[in-house]
Design a protein around this motif. Sequence first.
Motif, short mmCIF file in Angstrom:
data_model
loop_
_atom_site.label_atom_id
_atom_site.label_comp_id
_atom_site.label_asym_id
_atom_site.label_seq_id
_atom_site.Cartn_x
_atom_site.Cartn_y
_atom_site.Cartn_z
N VAL A 156 3.21 15.51 4.67
CA VAL A 156 1.80 15.84 4.53
C VAL A 156 0.99 14.87 5.38
N ASN B 219 -2.98 13.84 6.81
CA ASN B 219 -4.43 14.00 6.68
C ASN B 219 -5.09 13.83 8.04
N ALA C 249 -8.05 12.18 1.19
CA ALA C 249 -7.78 13.53 0.69
C ALA C 249 -6.86 13.48 -0.53
N PHE D 253 -4.49 15.10 -3.10
CA PHE D 253 -3.68 16.32 -2.98
C PHE D 253 -2.76 16.47 -4.19
N ARG D 254 -2.28 17.70 -4.36
CA ARG D 254 -1.32 18.00 -5.42
C ARG D 254 -0.40 19.11 -4.93
N GLU E 211 1.44 14.32 -6.99
CA GLU E 211 0.07 14.24 -6.49
C GLU E 211 -0.19 12.84 -5.97
N LEU F 279 0.04 23.58 -1.88
CA LEU F 279 -0.51 22.25 -1.62
C LEU F 279 -2.03 22.33 -1.79
N THR F 280 -2.50 21.80 -2.91
CA THR F 280 -3.93 21.83 -3.23
C THR F 280 -4.58 20.52 -2.78
N VAL F 281 -5.67 20.64 -2.00
CA VAL F 281 -6.40 19.48 -1.50
C VAL F 281 -7.83 19.55 -2.04
N THR F 282 -8.28 18.45 -2.64
CA THR F 282 -9.63 18.41 -3.19
C THR F 282 -10.67 18.67 -2.09
N ARG G 81 -10.96 21.55 -0.56
CA ARG G 81 -10.54 22.72 0.21
C ARG G 81 -10.51 23.92 -0.73
N PRO H 115 -5.63 26.74 -1.48
CA PRO H 115 -4.47 25.86 -1.27
C PRO H 115 -3.68 26.26 -0.04
#
Length: 199
Positions: A12, A14, A20, A22-23, A41, A70-73, A75, A78
Amino acid sequence: MNNLFYCNRVKVRNKGRIDAPFRLSSRDTTIGRCFSFCPEEGVLPSGACQNVEVIFCSHTLGTFTEDLLLTVTGRPQPLTVTFRCVVPAIVVETPVLNFQRCFLDHRYEQKVQLTNTGPLPACYGVLDQEYEESPSLLIGSSTPTGMIRPHSSEEFPVFLLAKAVGLYASLCLAASSHPRSWEVCALWSVNHCFCPMGV
């Protein structure tokens, strides 16, 4: 067959100008519940990259595809990471071993040929046979495991040892595998065991 664990990595990165959070997660499906992540995360600083371990554990056989999320705060949607599992294309070129007439307590051996028709390497192994307390027939291999390169063939020996007089048709199981999948195939052995007459 026991569950097997496989581990891979997702890198991953950035590329933004701010940190960023992420989870990484999987969907609530039969295959999706077989995944776990380490770390699950975290926070990725601007310009940094991190490897996330993806661990897969399942006893399900077959070919399948699963999307990891892949969840990004910040965004709205996902990102998806696609996971694929394939079963190697193994062909048993010698499905029947005909030992014909055999003597008691004499070991006989024949070759079995397997062909890997797929583009991925595959390994094989002769599974341990289940016997009664006093088996009348023993089947096994002196080299029970091996690797088959893509688009090639390999041979391995199968031995037979008769412990009682009779006509037998026995099943020998072999497992072919890619590092992420297993498939079981069957080999039949046919033989007539007899005891020679004394003078």
